[in-house]
Enzyme design. Structure first.
Site, PDB file in Angstrom:
ATOM      1  CG  ASN A  64      25.794  51.797  35.486  1.00  0.00           C
ATOM      2  OD1 ASN A  64      24.959  51.090  36.040  1.00  0.00           O
ATOM      3  ND2 ASN A  64      26.320  52.863  36.092  1.00  0.00           N
TER       4      ASN A  64
ATOM      5  CG  PHE B 232      20.055  56.697  50.785  1.00  0.00           C
ATOM      6  CD1 PHE B 232      19.454  55.454  50.900  1.00  0.00           C
ATOM      7  CD2 PHE B 232      20.298  57.435  51.930  1.00  0.00           C
ATOM      8  CE1 PHE B 232      19.124  54.952  52.151  1.00  0.00           C
ATOM      9  CE2 PHE B 232      19.963  56.941  53.184  1.00  0.00           C
ATOM     10  CZ  PHE B 232      19.383  55.687  53.298  1.00  0.00           C
TER      11      PHE B 232
ATOM     12  CB  CYS C 253      21.063  53.037  42.388  1.00  0.00           C
ATOM     13  SG  CYS C 253      21.034  52.221  40.808  1.00  0.00           S
TER      14      CYS C 253
ATOM     15  CG  ASN D 239      25.317  56.208  43.267  1.00  0.00           C
ATOM     16  OD1 ASN D 239      25.570  55.776  42.147  1.00  0.00           O
ATOM     17  ND2 ASN D 239      24.974  55.433  44.280  1.00  0.00           N
ATOM     18  CB  THR D 240      25.749  57.086  38.406  1.00  0.00           C
ATOM     19  OG1 THR D 240      24.570  56.416  38.838  1.00  0.00           O
ATOM     20  CG2 THR D 240      26.945  56.165  38.497  1.00  0.00           C
TER      21      THR D 240
ATOM     22  CB  CYS E 263      44.675  81.587  21.727  1.00  0.00           C
ATOM     23  SG  CYS E 263      45.995  82.053  20.601  1.00  0.00           S
TER      24      CYS E 263
ATOM     25  CB  CYS F   8      43.326  90.758  27.586  1.00  0.00           C
ATOM     26  SG  CYS F   8      43.338  89.300  28.651  1.00  0.00           S
TER      27      CYS F   8
ATOM     28  CB  CYS G 249      46.446  77.099  24.469  1.00  0.00           C
ATOM     29  SG  CYS G 249      48.159  76.851  23.942  1.00  0.00           S
TER      30      CYS G 249
END
Ligand SMILES: Cc1cc2nc3c(=O)[nH]c(=O)nc-3n(C[C@H](O)[C@H](O)[C@H](O)COP(=O)(O)OP(=O)(O)OC[C@H]3O[C@@H](n4cnc5c(N)ncnc54)[C@H](O)[C@@H]3O)c2cc1C
Ligand SMILES: Cc1cc2nc3c(=O)[nH]c(=O)nc-3n(C[C@H](O)[C@H](O)[C@H](O)COP(=O)(O)O)c2cc1C
Ligand code: SF4
Ligand code: SF4
Ligand code: SF4
Lengths: 436, 454
Positions: A77, A137, A139, A204-205, A353, A382, A392
């Protein structure tokens, strides 16, 4: 039934779900609806100085990214703080608080970084009967260019200074809302504490450009052919928020500092995770902006059901329980060995997978066995990385199973039941130095 | 075309104009309306982009399904259509007519997981329709001319698919087609609610855009040209003759008014300018258990027939029409009866009045036998849909080996004649599906190319 009530800095609320300072909390109308829906508290949309209010753009303010079925994953935004007159906001805050005494009413404030400005607004906020203040503090756009918001939040000395003014000129508890647009969140948190703040809230963002319009070649949202960076929030930012919360929770200098967790809370589970990392309350913005206020029902009921199931009577019973388990990589047990296991009854044979492991990792999953499409983990290849689990599409189809005896077929080394980490590992040059 | 348009006695109730014009339009509109862009995006999101995707293996033309769906997800439906056309130049028609429930969608992992496969057919249609609507330039360019010439017999799915691939590889192609229009059963056979708005001809035009293909309509092999001539004049010949004949019931009264070949009936319906002018019986019995039987029954019902019964001589599990198609017909009011075989046609004054059927069962050896018990159904029309037959006549003297009347092919769909290839319904062992015919044509073209360039 679990007791969801919270007491955060002496501010009581019937549940830990607060609406974050944002459009959902910009007016009495919205906040009344939120309280009717069951929200435990709100942080009123950030107030600015007396006088002519800020103005917002009149074009689009939001951009987004979506997952399958256009499910909103991240919202961006370019809104500013409240664009309504200070007097109206203060009057409405007082009226709503009076009507809803059991709900938390926190007022978010952002005024220029001058003592006089803070000295002027603080008593007025206090007069509304609000329960606390939150210092915005954070934005990242619009206000920071004016020396406010993130511009303050990025300089620990300013944070400390403003927090001190607030403690000096106001009797209300002070929450400092931190910006994630820094490299190490512990510094601003320490500064807030040093300034006497009672708590921090975060995040905040995040500064962001969410997308580029490929016809006009401008960032979105596009205002008359131009765009500017905005603030990013929603489910996509939760992992960043959780990490920052954890950093503060386990920093010896800020340990025990109350935290209100914000960022991507969508369900009760997200909230429980923030609380497990030490938060006393959580704040929600995007989820409410996506689905409306009713979601709080799922959140409170889900949290309560889970607490009942686990036998937690109060929030405090599990608050912070995950903090001791957050550690640095170097202390992870290198003798802990897991292998992926595919539940063949659940497997739908999509092959994701296999191709993930084959193309991009360790070639540890079959695709054909005896001429038949079959996906199975080869333990001797593995490394236990968990990539397959994450790609998966079927829940719980692949799980990581710990090896507790025998030897690891990949390395041939016997399973060592003892804990051993990198700090003492023979391949670690630092470890060798320490031994010398 | 016998029967349908004949004058009939008063006892038989066969007539046109059974419905209002709105009903005709409604009944013969798209049976599976195309996805809207929103629906397409929601559906595309369901695809997992499987590795070595089972759906792709199940598609006779091996369309890269996960890739074309991903392109829809990524807002590139035109590119998605190109992915489809690369393997199947009739991807548009196949999206409409493939029995997906027994092909790609049956294999989809989400069918296994939830019983709800990704709607591959409808997504394929979304992509190809979008391509056509946006009037894109033809997606393929021809390779440099090879100077070779190939004759293709039959402009059905097999022939056109072969011609297109040959043309794109740089060969020049002449297609000989007995009928007035190209398209084969796409034009004359597929149920009309599966391919509305003259789509078959639009698709033919699209295929011909590549260039290098000329179609000689009204030219039949065996009548206007001979195989010997063609093998002499051309570097190679592809036979995509389809199955021009139909099986007879072998009963007395088969030429009575009211006894009709189902394929003929559908062909007339497909070419009708005005559906309200088509005559249809009040009571219709369809004999057969394949797609043709089901389609004839459905379309009879949609033309306003009151009672439509499909009778099949074995049990449901033996029917060639997919379960889905059967259920679709049943939802439209068609009755399907099993274990019944035609015994005699009831004819009065040259006009059909009904059909008598004998109940059947499998004897201990598994052989189908009549039980002797008879059932009579009153009928104004009986449609015969008991299979189409190959016609070896046009091949006379060409030394083409047959197998049960159909053309025997080997690797690359090459026949016993070294210069002749074949594909589609006319070859032995085929599945009588549009998509399989397209694959045959494509495979043969690649094999011809290899042979010509060797
Ligand atoms: C009623 C009906 C409904 C069907 N519905 C479906 C369906 O829903 N889905 C599906 O997948 N399949 C369906 N099929 C099967 C499908 O239509 C065929 O498998 C497919 O059309 C076969 O293609 P083809 O090119 O081999 O033959 P055809 O489509 O039959 O084309 C052969 C062409 O060769 C021409 N020809 C024949 N003899 C000569 C000659 N001597 N000289 C020159 N030209 C000649 C014919 O005129 C025709 O144009 C249906 C079939 C019928 C009969
Ligand atoms: C449109 C919009 C406006 C916002 N305005 C403010 C504000 O005025 N003051 C503030 O402290 N935070 C503001 N925020 C940030 C939110 O309070 C919150 O910190 C952030 O959205 C992360 O939470 P979420 O992921 O639940 O949305 C705003 C967010 C949005 C989406
Ligand atoms: S959300 Fe409401 S105010 Fe915003 S653009 Fe849509 S209609 Fe207008
Ligand atoms: S990703 Fe999951 S469902 Fe797909 S093949 Fe692997 S184990 Fe099976
Ligand atoms: S099998 Fe289904 S989910 Fe997998 S690629 Fe094919 S359509 Fe997509």
């Amino acid at each position: 039934m679990a007791d969801l009530s919270t007491n955060f800095l002496g501010i009581k609320s019937p549940n830990p779900f607060w609406l974050a300072s944002a459009p959902p909390t910009d007016k009495a109308y919205n906040v009344e609806r939120a309280f009717e829906a069951g929200w435990g508290g709100v942080v009123w949309k950030t107030l600015g100085e007396a006088g002519p209010p800020v103005v917002n753009v009149n074009g689009p303010r939001y951009g987004a990214i979506w997952g399958p079925d256009r499910r909103l994953l991240g919202l961006n935004n370019i809104e500013l703080i409240t664009d309504r007159d200070l007097e109206i906001n203060l009057r409405e805050i007082a009226e709503v608080k009076k009507r809803w005494p059991d709900r938390a009413m926190i007022v978010s404030i952002m005024v220029p970084c001058e003592e006089a400005s803070w000295k002027a607004i603080l008593p007025r906020v206090e007069d509304t009967g609000a329960d606390g203040i939150e210092l915005n503090f954070g934005c990242p756009h619009g206000m920071s260019e004016r020396g406010m918001g993130a511009a303050v939040g990025q300089v620990p000395e300013y944070i400390q200074m403003v927090a001190e003014w607030c403690k000096q000129y106001c009797r209300l508890p002070v929450i400092v809302k931190l910006t994630p647009n820094i490299t190490d969140v512990r510094y601003p948190a320490r500064a807030a504490k040093a300034g006497g703040a009672d708590a921090v809230s975060l995040i905040n963002t995040i500064s962001s450009i969410v997308s580029v319009d490929l016809d006009s070649f401008a960032p979105m949202p596009t205002i008359d052919g131009k765009g500017s960076h905005g603030g990013y929030c929603g489910p996509a930012v939760k992992p960043i928020a959780l990490n920052m919360v954890a950093e503060i929770a386990r920093d010896p200098e800020t340990r025990g500092l109350p935290i209100s967790g914000i960022g991507g809370v969508q369900t009760w589970r997200d909230a429980a995770e923030f609380i497990a990392l030490g938060c006393g309350t959580v704040q929600v913005c995007t989820a409410a902006m996506t689905y409306g206020f009713k979601i709080v029902e799922e959140m409170t009921q889900g949290l309560s059901d889970w607490m009942d199931e686990k036998g937690y009577a109060t929030i405090a019973d599990f608050q912070g329980r995950a903090v001791p388990n957050v550690t640095d990589w170097q202390y992870l047990n290198l003798n802990y060995i897991t292998k992926a296991r595919i539940d063949q009854d659940l497997c739908i044979k999509c092959g994701r997978c296999h191709i993930a492991c084959e193309d991009t990792s360790h070639q540890a999953i079959t695709s054909m066995v005896d001429g038949v499409r079959h996906f199975e983990v080869m333990d001797d290849e593995c490394v236990g990385c968990n990539l397959c689990v994450n790609v998966c599409p079927v829940d719980d189809c692949i799980t990581m199973v710990e090896m507790t005896e025998g030897s690891d077929p990949r390395t041939g080394r016997p399973i060592d039941p003892d804990y051993a980490n990198w700090t003492t590992h023979p391949n670690n040059p630092m470890a060798k130095q320490a031994a010398e | 075309m016998r029967g349908v348009l004949m004058t009939l006695s008063e006892t038989s109730d066969v007539k046109a104009n059974r419905l209002s014009s709105a009903d005709y339009a409604d009944n013969f509109s798209d049976i599976h309306p195309p996805l809207t862009p929103h629906e397409a995006l929601v559906e595309a999101d369901r695809c997992y982009f499987c590795y070595d995707a089972p759906c792709m293996t199940a598609c006779p033309t091996s369309i890269d399904i996960p890739m074309f769906i991903r392109k829809i997800q990524a807002a590139n439906p035109v590119g998605s259509a190109k992915t489809i056309f690369e393997e199947n130049i009739m991807g548009g028609m196949c999206a409409r007519v493939c029995p997906t429930e027994t092909l790609c969608e049956e294999a989809c992992v989400r069918e296994i997981a939830e019983g709800k496969p990704v709607k591959i057919g409808l997504l394929q249609r979304y992509a190809t329709d979008t391509f056509m609507e946006r009037e894109q330039p033809h997606p393929f360019a021809r390779a440099a001319s090879t100077g070779k010439k190939v004759a293709v017999i039959g402009a059905g799915p097999a022939g056109l698919s072969c011609a297109h691939r040959l043309a794109s590889l740089g060969h020049d192609v002449v297609v000989y087609e007995a009928r007035e229009k190209a398209g084969g059963l796409n034009e004359y056979g597929i149920a009309s609610y599966k391919t509305t708005n003259d789509f078959a001809q639009d698709e033919v035009d699209f295929i011909l855009q590549i260039g290098g293909i000329s179609i000689e309509n009204g030219k039949a092999l065996g009548r206007d040209v001979t195989l010997d001539q063609l093998t002499a004049d051309f570097d190679a010949v592809f036979l995509g003759l389809g199955l021009p004949g139909v099986n007879a019931l072998g009963l007395e009264g088969e030429d009575a008014a009211g006894v009709v070949d189902a394929v003929d009936f559908i062909g007339v319906l497909r070419q009708a300018e005005d559906l309200s002018q088509l005559e249809i019986g009040r009571r219709v019995v369809v004999i057969g258990g394949g797609m043709t039987a089901i389609d004839a029954a459905m379309q009879s019902k949609l033309l306003g027939a009151e009672d439509v019964t499909v009778v099949y001589r074995r049990g449901q599990e033996y029917m060639n029409a997919s379960l889905y198609e059967q259920e679709l017909a049943q939802t439209h009011g068609v009755v399907i009866r099993h274990w019944l075989m035609p015994s005699s046609l009831n004819v009065s004054g040259g006009v059909l009045t009904g059909i008598t059927l004998e109940k059947t069962e499998l004897d201990t050896g598994g052989k189908l036998v009549g039980t002797g018990e008879l059932v009579t159904l009153d009928a104004d029309q009986v449609f015969k849909a008991i299979g189409q037959t190959p016609d070896a006549g046009p091949l006379a003297g060409g030394s083409i080996e047959l197998e049960k009347g159909r053309i025997r092919v080997g690797d690359g769909r090459r026949t016993s004649h070294p210069k002749v290839w074949a594909g589609g319904d006319c070859i032995a062992g085929g599945e009588d599906l549009t998509v399989v015919s397209v694959e045959d044509g494509k495979t043969a073209a690649e094999s011809i190319h290899k042979a010509l360039m060797a």
